[in-house]
Motif scaffolding. Sequence first.
Motif, PDB file in Angstrom:
ATOM      1  N   SER A  12       0.841  -1.205   0.000  1.00  0.00           N
ATOM      2  CA  SER A  12       0.000   0.000   0.000  1.00  0.00           C
ATOM      3  C   SER A  12       0.877   1.256   0.000  1.00  0.00           C
ATOM      4  O   SER A  12       2.006   1.244   0.515  1.00  0.00           O
ATOM      5  N   THR A  34      -8.095  -1.294  -8.542  1.00  0.00           N
ATOM      6  CA  THR A  34      -8.843  -2.396  -7.918  1.00  0.00           C
ATOM      7  C   THR A  34      -8.936  -2.236  -6.401  1.00  0.00           C
ATOM      8  O   THR A  34      -9.860  -2.751  -5.779  1.00  0.00           O
ATOM      9  N   ALA A  36      -9.765   0.432  -4.976  1.00  0.00           N
ATOM     10  CA  ALA A  36     -11.001   1.201  -4.781  1.00  0.00           C
ATOM     11  C   ALA A  36     -12.202   0.256  -4.734  1.00  0.00           C
ATOM     12  O   ALA A  36     -13.182   0.518  -4.026  1.00  0.00           O
ATOM     13  N   ARG A  95     -11.463   6.761   1.073  1.00  0.00           N
ATOM     14  CA  ARG A  95     -10.042   7.040   1.316  1.00  0.00           C
ATOM     15  C   ARG A  95      -9.747   7.367   2.779  1.00  0.00           C
ATOM     16  O   ARG A  95      -8.668   7.840   3.098  1.00  0.00           O
ATOM     17  N   VAL A 103     -10.257  -2.586   5.462  1.00  0.00           N
ATOM     18  CA  VAL A 103     -10.273  -3.112   4.088  1.00  0.00           C
ATOM     19  C   VAL A 103      -9.507  -4.429   3.908  1.00  0.00           C
ATOM     20  O   VAL A 103      -9.956  -5.314   3.167  1.00  0.00           O
ATOM     21  N   SER A 104      -8.393  -4.601   4.599  1.00  0.00           N
ATOM     22  CA  SER A 104      -7.634  -5.842   4.398  1.00  0.00           C
ATOM     23  C   SER A 104      -8.419  -7.056   4.892  1.00  0.00           C
ATOM     24  O   SER A 104      -8.300  -8.145   4.339  1.00  0.00           O
ATOM     25  N   GLY A 133      -3.153  -3.196  -8.061  1.00  0.00           N
ATOM     26  CA  GLY A 133      -3.733  -3.912  -6.922  1.00  0.00           C
ATOM     27  C   GLY A 133      -2.698  -4.743  -6.208  1.00  0.00           C
ATOM     28  O   GLY A 133      -1.550  -4.311  -6.013  1.00  0.00           O
ATOM     29  N   ARG A 134      -3.114  -5.948  -5.795  1.00  0.00           N
ATOM     30  CA  ARG A 134      -2.204  -6.836  -5.056  1.00  0.00           C
ATOM     31  C   ARG A 134      -2.018  -8.184  -5.765  1.00  0.00           C
ATOM     32  O   ARG A 134      -1.054  -8.896  -5.493  1.00  0.00           O
ATOM     33  N   ASP A 135      -2.987  -8.523  -6.626  1.00  0.00           N
ATOM     34  CA  ASP A 135      -2.987  -9.858  -7.246  1.00  0.00           C
ATOM     35  C   ASP A 135      -3.202  -9.770  -8.753  1.00  0.00           C
ATOM     36  O   ASP A 135      -3.686 -10.707  -9.367  1.00  0.00           O
ATOM     37  N   ARG A 161       1.192   8.701   2.793  1.00  0.00           N
ATOM     38  CA  ARG A 161      -0.238   8.562   3.084  1.00  0.00           C
ATOM     39  C   ARG A 161      -0.677   9.595   4.122  1.00  0.00           C
ATOM     40  O   ARG A 161      -1.743  10.189   4.015  1.00  0.00           O
ATOM     41  N   ASP A 188      -2.180  -8.466   4.084  1.00  0.00           N
ATOM     42  CA  ASP A 188      -2.177  -8.653   2.622  1.00  0.00           C
ATOM     43  C   ASP A 188      -1.194  -9.747   2.189  1.00  0.00           C
ATOM     44  O   ASP A 188      -1.442 -10.457   1.213  1.00  0.00           O
ATOM     45  N   ARG A 191      -2.606 -13.530   3.957  1.00  0.00           N
ATOM     46  CA  ARG A 191      -3.938 -14.140   3.794  1.00  0.00           C
ATOM     47  C   ARG A 191      -3.818 -15.382   2.900  1.00  0.00           C
ATOM     48  O   ARG A 191      -2.891 -15.495   2.078  1.00  0.00           O
TER      49      ARG A 191
HETATM   50  O1   DC Z   1      -4.486  -0.101  -3.055  1.00  0.00           O
HETATM   51  P1   DC Z   1      -5.324   0.212  -1.802  1.00  0.00           P
HETATM   52  O2   DC Z   1      -4.490   0.604  -0.610  1.00  0.00           O
HETATM   53  O3   DC Z   1      -6.412   1.177  -2.073  1.00  0.00           O
HETATM   54  O4   DC Z   1      -6.009  -1.198  -1.449  1.00  0.00           O
HETATM   55  C1   DC Z   1      -6.834  -1.337  -0.333  1.00  0.00           C
HETATM   56  C2   DC Z   1      -6.787  -2.750   0.197  1.00  0.00           C
HETATM   57  O5   DC Z   1      -7.455  -3.625  -0.710  1.00  0.00           O
HETATM   58  C3   DC Z   1      -5.408  -3.333   0.437  1.00  0.00           C
HETATM   59  O6   DC Z   1      -5.030  -3.246   1.784  1.00  0.00           O
HETATM   60  C4   DC Z   1      -5.549  -4.787   0.023  1.00  0.00           C
HETATM   61  C5   DC Z   1      -6.785  -4.861  -0.800  1.00  0.00           C
HETATM   62  N1   DC Z   1      -6.566  -5.175  -2.206  1.00  0.00           N
HETATM   63  C6   DC Z   1      -6.499  -6.505  -2.550  1.00  0.00           C
HETATM   64  O7   DC Z   1      -6.536  -7.366  -1.689  1.00  0.00           O
HETATM   65  N2   DC Z   1      -6.393  -6.868  -3.860  1.00  0.00           N
HETATM   66  C7   DC Z   1      -6.331  -5.940  -4.821  1.00  0.00           C
HETATM   67  N3   DC Z   1      -6.237  -6.305  -6.099  1.00  0.00           N
HETATM   68  C8   DC Z   1      -6.378  -4.561  -4.480  1.00  0.00           C
HETATM   69  C9   DC Z   1      -6.473  -4.208  -3.150  1.00  0.00           C
END
Ligand code: DC
Length: 230
Positions: A12, A34, A36, A95, A103-104, A133-135, A161, A188, A191
Amino acid sequence: MQNITIAIDGFSSTGKSTIAKQLAKHLGYIYVDTGAMYRAVTLFTMRNGFIDSEHFDVVALVSKLNEVDISFTFNVELGFAEVYLNGENIEKEIRTLEVSSFVSKVAAIPEVRYQLVKQQQQMGKDKGVVMDGRDIGTVVFPYAELKLFMTASAEKRARRRYDELIDRGDKVTYEDVLRNVQERDYIDTHREDSPLVKADDAIEIDNSDLTLESQFEKVLELVNTTLDKL
Ligand code: DC
């Protein structure tokens, strides 16, 4: 020129959305944030009273997921697409540090991920997309032509941030923001469903000490090399 898929993953507050927006604008591609989308589901969860600091009713959330409609509408003035939840613009609401703090947990629920990944794959099916995103490079678009993995120290990310939140007028402390960044990093990456990992073929970019300009130049070079190879 052929269109490609650009997948940007990372921790993040590593500036993923900044570089993604710059690239999308430069290339005339669609940009999809993503994070968002996961934040939108989190806001829905909070508004329905399914999550707070003491409890999280996963069963109730999953049973109501069919009532979640997430869409994006391009805002010409801002130059990017804003996120809507059931027709309401929620760009500002998602935000906050409160949404960030839940969110996590919401993003770790497999049913939530399944639904959002399906929608993301649909949005990028014609290529010409930059998705962050993350994935994205591991699960959503494992065959993306270009994958970037962004990193920076937790302290630098928390400082960025924190400055953003203060600029918006939010009352937060740097320590709280740093704690939130570290907690989200942990959840993140640990999981079970689609944890944040660098795809084998992703290019890592540590931007702790890079200016926005030099980062953009570096990434654009990678895009051009990728396009030349097609
Ligand atoms: O990018 P961000 O900080 O706005 O994402 C918010 C949360 O969403 C982040 O802590 C993990 C999750 N996330 C996710 O698991 N998979 C994604 N593709 C995007 C975000």
